[in-house]
Design a protein around this motif. Structure first.
Motif, PDB file in Angstrom:
ATOM      1  N   ALA A 150      -8.241   1.512  -2.708  1.00 16.83           N
ATOM      2  CA  ALA A 150      -8.826   1.361  -4.047  1.00 16.83           C
ATOM      3  C   ALA A 150     -10.005   2.318  -4.224  1.00 16.83           C
ATOM      4  O   ALA A 150     -11.157   1.901  -4.291  1.00 16.83           O
ATOM      5  CB  ALA A 150      -9.278  -0.084  -4.242  1.00 16.83           C
ATOM      6  N   PRO A 151      -9.710   3.628  -4.304  1.00 20.60           N
ATOM      7  CA  PRO A 151     -10.812   4.590  -4.488  1.00 20.60           C
ATOM      8  C   PRO A 151     -11.533   4.336  -5.804  1.00 20.60           C
ATOM      9  O   PRO A 151     -10.907   3.906  -6.779  1.00 20.60           O
ATOM     10  CB  PRO A 151     -10.096   5.941  -4.486  1.00 20.60           C
ATOM     11  CG  PRO A 151      -8.679   5.643  -4.836  1.00 20.60           C
ATOM     12  CD  PRO A 151      -8.396   4.270  -4.312  1.00 20.60           C
ATOM     13  N   GLN A 180      -8.784   9.494  -6.283  1.00 18.45           N
ATOM     14  CA  GLN A 180      -7.425   8.949  -6.449  1.00 18.45           C
ATOM     15  C   GLN A 180      -6.418  10.079  -6.704  1.00 18.45           C
ATOM     16  O   GLN A 180      -5.344  10.104  -6.103  1.00 18.45           O
ATOM     17  CB  GLN A 180      -7.398   7.952  -7.596  1.00 18.45           C
ATOM     18  CG  GLN A 180      -5.985   7.515  -7.930  1.00 18.45           C
ATOM     19  CD  GLN A 180      -5.895   6.039  -8.259  1.00 18.45           C
ATOM     20  OE1 GLN A 180      -6.253   5.176  -7.479  1.00 18.45           O
ATOM     21  NE2 GLN A 180      -5.426   5.754  -9.435  1.00 18.45           N
ATOM     22  N   LEU A 224     -11.246   3.433   0.631  1.00 15.80           N
ATOM     23  CA  LEU A 224     -10.989   4.706  -0.050  1.00 15.80           C
ATOM     24  C   LEU A 224      -9.485   4.955  -0.232  1.00 15.80           C
ATOM     25  O   LEU A 224      -9.059   5.515  -1.237  1.00 15.80           O
ATOM     26  CB  LEU A 224     -11.639   5.853   0.724  1.00 15.80           C
ATOM     27  CG  LEU A 224     -11.683   7.167  -0.045  1.00 15.80           C
ATOM     28  CD1 LEU A 224     -13.063   7.808   0.041  1.00 15.80           C
ATOM     29  CD2 LEU A 224     -10.642   8.133   0.456  1.00 15.80           C
ATOM     30  N   PHE A 225      -8.695   4.503   0.738  1.00 21.44           N
ATOM     31  CA  PHE A 225      -7.254   4.767   0.635  1.00 21.44           C
ATOM     32  C   PHE A 225      -6.483   3.684  -0.111  1.00 21.44           C
ATOM     33  O   PHE A 225      -5.305   3.854  -0.402  1.00 21.44           O
ATOM     34  CB  PHE A 225      -6.648   4.983   2.032  1.00 21.44           C
ATOM     35  CG  PHE A 225      -6.856   6.383   2.529  1.00 21.44           C
ATOM     36  CD1 PHE A 225      -5.954   7.394   2.228  1.00 21.44           C
ATOM     37  CD2 PHE A 225      -7.977   6.711   3.268  1.00 21.44           C
ATOM     38  CE1 PHE A 225      -6.161   8.688   2.657  1.00 21.44           C
ATOM     39  CE2 PHE A 225      -8.200   8.004   3.714  1.00 21.44           C
ATOM     40  CZ  PHE A 225      -7.288   8.998   3.409  1.00 21.44           C
TER      41      PHE A 225
END
Lengths: 222, 252
Positions: B237-238, B244, B234-235
């Motif tokens: 490549a959301p 993002q 998630l942090f």
């Protein structure tokens, strides 16, 4: 615009400037080789120091952004990509510097017929164009253009292999320009590395924009 | 793959006519730290309060859908029993001011009228304070009031109070927002220890904290669960543009 966005914008501008400087170094080294201009070759070597200083400046900017803003997602990928792009550009500038040194070492002007027949000039122009297109892909966030670099690098590899056959043939025919033949082959080897560096740059652009790691992947997976 | 400890199915929550949590579907696995983040008013704290049915204590509040704790619908359980299995730690440390440290750890048993013999009490107090990394600091002052402790120690006392009930899940609602950076680091380190025994669900406004301490992260926006993914993914490549925009500070 947030402070982070401002810092990223400034960093991107500096990377583009570094890119242009490296392209200019390659172009000048080409001209120095073609015109046997040793002063110009020395200028390339002199400007290499400026490129090295610029590399350190960009590294420091990345460290500063990481420490102060702890970027995430696309911003983090941008910083990680820039760190590698910066190193690749510096290595590409080293190639220009190496070609300039060959010009200094050459006891006589390069034989233009040999430069043509070995495809060195075509390869040189192809390499500079690849480098310029990776810059445009970075600037315009164009992953399609970045992807086009992979096939173009294969052309550089073909030139490189063909050059060995051509030079071997020339030498077996008793060419009197033995030293020149070897210098040309060495320059061609360096230009092949320009293609590799452009490919590395394209991989970093795709990583930053699409979060895809293409390093060590075959072209069919790209 | 083992059964999730908590499954949320088609879940909605309202305050009166205002829908604050919309159609959330989620599966959480045990011994993980799950961060829940999102802008103010996104429904993250309400969602947390639904997991131990504190939401329904607010007049006009209601819910729809299911939350299953180890396959059992929490709305078919007694709220008291549920809260023994799902403990909660709040934003501000709130030890009972009239109770000693010792009594604070046992408060869940005292308030629920659960009788313990002296040996059990002492074992629970020591074990809970050790798990909360507070035992060495307070073992000679157990008869002092909980409010005698520093902010960070008080929050660890509240964590000890929650884990004394041997919960399956520990809900933490911004547990470090009232603490200084050193106390915050202490609590974050503690969370890593606690996840060996419990599943932790942490609501936080601090994105870097979510990135540092959690295994999975849920991003809420306007009551909707926008994205739930391993924290690293998630942090870096959301998948959703809203995630993002939020984590890169470009949220409008």
């Amino acid at each position: 615009m947030t402070a982070l966005e401002h810092a990223l914008k400034e960093l991107k501008e500096d990377v583009i400037l570094m890119w242009i400087m490296v392209e200019s170094q390659l172009t000048m080294a080409r001209k120095a080789m073609l015109e046997y201009d040793q002063d110009m070759a020395r200028e390339v070597m002199q400007k290499e120091k400026r490129i090295n200083a610029y590399e350190l400046k960009i590294d420091e900017q990345c460290e500063d952004i990481l420490a102060r803003y702890q970027p995430v997602a696309i911003d983090l990928r941008f910083i990680l990509a820039v760190l590698k792009i910066n190193a690749n550009l510096e290595r590409t500038a080293d190639i220009a510097d190496g070609i300039a040194r060959y010009v200094i070492d050459a006891p006589e002007p390069f034989d233009h017929q040999l430069l043509q027949s070995s495809h060195l000039l075509e390869m040189y122009d192809h390499g500079i164009a690849m480098l310029a297109d990776t810059r445009i892909a970075f600037e315009q966030e164009n992953t399609g253009l970045a992807r086009s670099i992979f096939q173009r690098d294969e052309i550089m590899d073909v030139y490189n292999l063909e050059a060995l056959d051509i030079i071997t043939h020339n030498l077996s025919q008793g060419s009197p320009l033995i030293r020149q033949q070897l210098l040309v082959l060495s320059i061609i080897r360096k230009l092949e590395r320009v293609g590799d560096q452009a490919k590395n740059l394209a991989e970093e652009i795709i990583f930053y924009l699409e979060a895809k790691v293409l390093k060590h992947h075959s072209q069919t997976n790209i | 793959m083992e059964r999730p400890i908590l499954e949320v199915k088609d879940f909605h929550a309202w305050f009166g006519t205002h829908e604050v949590v919309r159609n959330v579907n989620l599966s959480l696995h045990r011994n993980r730290v799950i961060a829940v983040m999102g802008p103010s008013g996104c429904g993250k704290t309400t969602f947390l309060r639904c997991i131990n049915r504190m939401h329904e204590l607010t007049p006009g509040a209601r819910t729809e859908g299911q939350i299953l704790l180890e396959g059992e619908d929490i709305y078919r359980m007694s709220p008291i029993m549920l809260r023994l299995r799902v403990g909660m730690v709040f934003q501000r440390p709130n030890p009972f001011p009239h109770m000693t440290i010792y009594e604070n750890v046992l408060a869940g048993y005292l308030l629920n009228n659960i009788k313990l013999n002296r040996n059990d009490k002492e074992a629970i107090v020591e074990s809970s304070l050790r798990k909360a990394a507070l035992w060495e600091e307070v073992k000679d002052n157990l008869k002092k009031k909980g409010t005698f402790l520093s902010g960070g120690q008080q929050q660890r006392l509240c964590i000890a109070r929650a884990i004394a009930m041997k919960p399956d899940i520990l809900l933490l609602d911004e547990p470090t927002s009232a603490l200084d950076p050193i106390s915050t680091a202490g609590i974050e380190e503690l969370l890593q220890e606690l996840k060996k025994n419990y599943t932790l669900i942490l609501v936080t406004h601090n994105m870097q904290q979510a990135a540092r301490v959690s295994d999975d992260t849920a991003f809420f926006y306007m009551g909707e669960l926008v994205e739930f993914a391993p924290t690293r993914q998630l942090f870096t490549a959301p998948q959703d543009q809203r995630t993002q925009n939020y984590i890169t500070g470009r949220f409008s």
